[in-house]
Design an enzyme around this catalytic site. Structure first.
Site, PDB file in Angstrom:
ATOM      1  N   ASN A   1     -11.626   3.421   1.772  1.00 10.18           N
ATOM      2  CA  ASN A   1     -12.678   3.367   2.416  1.00 10.18           C
ATOM      3  C   ASN A   1     -12.300   3.793   3.765  1.00 10.18           C
ATOM      4  OD1 ASN A   1     -14.761   2.130   0.603  1.00 10.18           O
ATOM      5  ND2 ASN A   1     -13.051   0.330   0.218  1.00 10.18           N
TER       6      ASN A   1
ATOM      7  N   ALA B   1     -12.995   6.164   6.819  1.00  9.43           N
ATOM      8  CA  ALA B   1     -13.927   7.036   7.023  1.00  9.43           C
ATOM      9  C   ALA B   1     -13.468   8.378   7.613  1.00  9.43           C
ATOM     10  CB  ALA B   1     -15.003   6.412   7.922  1.00  9.43           C
TER      11      ALA B   1
ATOM     12  N   ASP C   1      -1.329   9.261  -0.965  1.00  9.29           N
ATOM     13  CA  ASP C   1      -0.356   8.215  -0.394  1.00  9.29           C
ATOM     14  C   ASP C   1       0.435   9.308   0.308  1.00  9.29           C
ATOM     15  OD1 ASP C   1       0.611   5.543  -0.401  1.00  9.29           O
ATOM     16  OD2 ASP C   1       2.367   6.337  -0.981  1.00  9.29           O
ATOM     17  N   SER C   2       0.583   8.670   1.676  1.00  9.76           N
ATOM     18  CA  SER C   2       1.470   9.463   2.814  1.00  9.76           C
ATOM     19  C   SER C   2       2.277   8.594   3.660  1.00  9.76           C
ATOM     20  CB  SER C   2       0.528  10.387   3.672  1.00  9.76           C
ATOM     21  OG  SER C   2      -0.390   9.319   4.195  1.00  9.76           O
TER      22      SER C   2
ATOM     23  N   PHE D   1      -3.045   7.965  15.456  1.00 16.21           N
ATOM     24  CA  PHE D   1      -2.563   6.555  15.012  1.00 16.21           C
ATOM     25  C   PHE D   1      -1.465   6.532  14.285  1.00 16.21           C
ATOM     26  CE2 PHE D   1      -4.987   8.853  11.792  1.00 16.21           C
ATOM     27  CZ  PHE D   1      -4.422   8.480  10.673  1.00 16.21           C
ATOM     28  N   GLY D   2      -0.847   5.267  13.831  1.00 17.43           N
ATOM     29  CA  GLY D   2       0.360   5.304  12.864  1.00 17.43           C
ATOM     30  C   GLY D   2       1.335   5.708  13.888  1.00 17.43           C
ATOM     31  N   TYR D   3       2.267   6.620  13.338  1.00 22.98           N
ATOM     32  CA  TYR D   3       3.436   7.162  13.834  1.00 22.98           C
ATOM     33  C   TYR D   3       3.266   8.230  14.682  1.00 22.98           C
ATOM     34  CZ  TYR D   3       5.782   3.929  10.692  1.00 22.98           C
ATOM     35  OH  TYR D   3       6.386   2.922  10.127  1.00 22.98           O
ATOM     36  N   ASP D   4       1.847   8.787  14.803  1.00 22.64           N
ATOM     37  CA  ASP D   4       1.542   9.998  15.837  1.00 22.64           C
ATOM     38  C   ASP D   4       2.060   9.914  17.198  1.00 22.64           C
ATOM     39  OD1 ASP D   4       0.248  10.997  13.404  1.00 22.64           O
ATOM     40  OD2 ASP D   4      -1.857  10.650  14.379  1.00 22.64           O
TER      41      ASP D   4
ATOM     42  N   ARG E   1      -1.679  15.752   5.370  1.00 24.60           N
ATOM     43  CA  ARG E   1      -3.050  15.887   4.653  1.00 24.60           C
ATOM     44  C   ARG E   1      -3.570  17.157   4.333  1.00 24.60           C
ATOM     45  NH1 ARG E   1      -4.508  11.395   6.328  1.00 24.60           N
ATOM     46  NH2 ARG E   1      -3.615  10.183   4.912  1.00 24.60           N
TER      47      ARG E   1
END
Length: 203
Positions: free
Chosen positions: A9, A11, A76-77, A159-162, A190
C-alpha cells in the site's frame, strides 16, 4: 486489460512500478484498491523468500475476494553491509527492533560501524521482485546498487538508510538522500530490478 496486484500500500513504490512496467493495457492496483487484506509473516532468510511469501499470500487473498486469479507483484529489499556479514539484510526495516524507526535503525548502523574505516564500509541495497502471473507462472528479478556507508546522515530527500548510503555512481560524494527521487530511481536497486523484470516479461 491485464490487472496486476501490487502487494503493498506504499504509494511511492506503486508509482515507481507503474512508471517502470509501462506495458500497454496493464492496470496496477494496490492491496487497498483491490479490497484485499494480506499481511503474512515475512520469516524467510532471503529477500527472494520474503518476496515470494508476500506474492503468494496476496494472490491467495485476492482470489478469495475477486473470485478469480490475478497477476501479483511483490518485492523485498534491504541493505547489506559487508563489514557486518551482510547485516542488516532481511531485518533492515526492524534492525533496531520491532518498534524501531528509520532514525533508530540508522543510529544502530552507525554504532555498529563506529570502528570501521572508510575503506571497509562497502555495502549495497538489494531488491528482489517476484511476479506471479494469472496462471501461476513465476518470474524473479534481483537488482542492486553498490556503495558505502557514510559516517553521518546527509540529505532530506530519501528515507530509511538513504541518508547514510553513498552510491558508487556518485563517486561517494552524495548520499541517496541528497539527490532527487527521479535521479535515485535511475540507479536504485528497485529501479534496476524493475528494468530486469520488464526485460524478462517482454521476452
Amino acid at each position: 486489460m491485464k490487472q496486476v496486484l501490487i502487494a503493498t500500500n506504499n504509494a511511492h513504490k506503486v508509482d515507481e512500478i507503474r512508471t517502470a512496467l509501462d506495458f500497454e493495457g496493464w492496470e496496477f492496483m494496490t492491496l487497498k484498491e483491490a479490497g484485499v487484506v494480506s499481511d503474512p509473516a515475512e520469516d524467510a532468510d532471503s529477500f527472494e523468500g520474503n518476496a515470494r511469501i508476500k506474492a503468494r499470500a496476496a494472490r491467495d487473498a485476492a482470489c478469495a475476494v475477486l473470485g478469480h486469479p490475478v497477476a501479483v507483484l511483490a518485492d523485498d529489499s534491504g541493505l547489506a553491509v559487508d563489514a557486518l556479514g551482510g547485516a542488516p539484510g532481511v531485518y533492515s526495516s526492524r534492525y533496531a527492533g520491532e518498534d524501531g524507526d528509520d532514525a533508530a535503525n540508522n543510529a544502530k548502523l552507525l554504532a555498529e560501524l563506529s570502528d570501521v574505516p572508510a575503506a571497509e564500509r562497502s555495502a549495497r541495497f538489494v531488491c528482489t521482485l517476484v511476479f506471479i502471473d494469472e496462471d501461476g507462472g513465476e518470474q524473479v528479478a534481483r537488482g542492486t546498487v553498490e556503495g558505502a556507508i557514510g559516517f553521518e546522515e546527509r540529505g532530506s530527500e530519501g528515507f530509511g538508510y538513504d541518508p547514510l548510503f553513498l552510491p558508487d555512481e556518485f563517486a561517494g560524494e552524495r548520499t541517496l538522500a541528497e539527490v532527487s527521487q527521479e535521479r535515485k530511481n535511475g540507479i536504485s536497486h528497485r529501479g534496476n530490478a524493475l528494468r530486469l523484470l520488464k526485460k524478462q516479461l517482454s521476452e
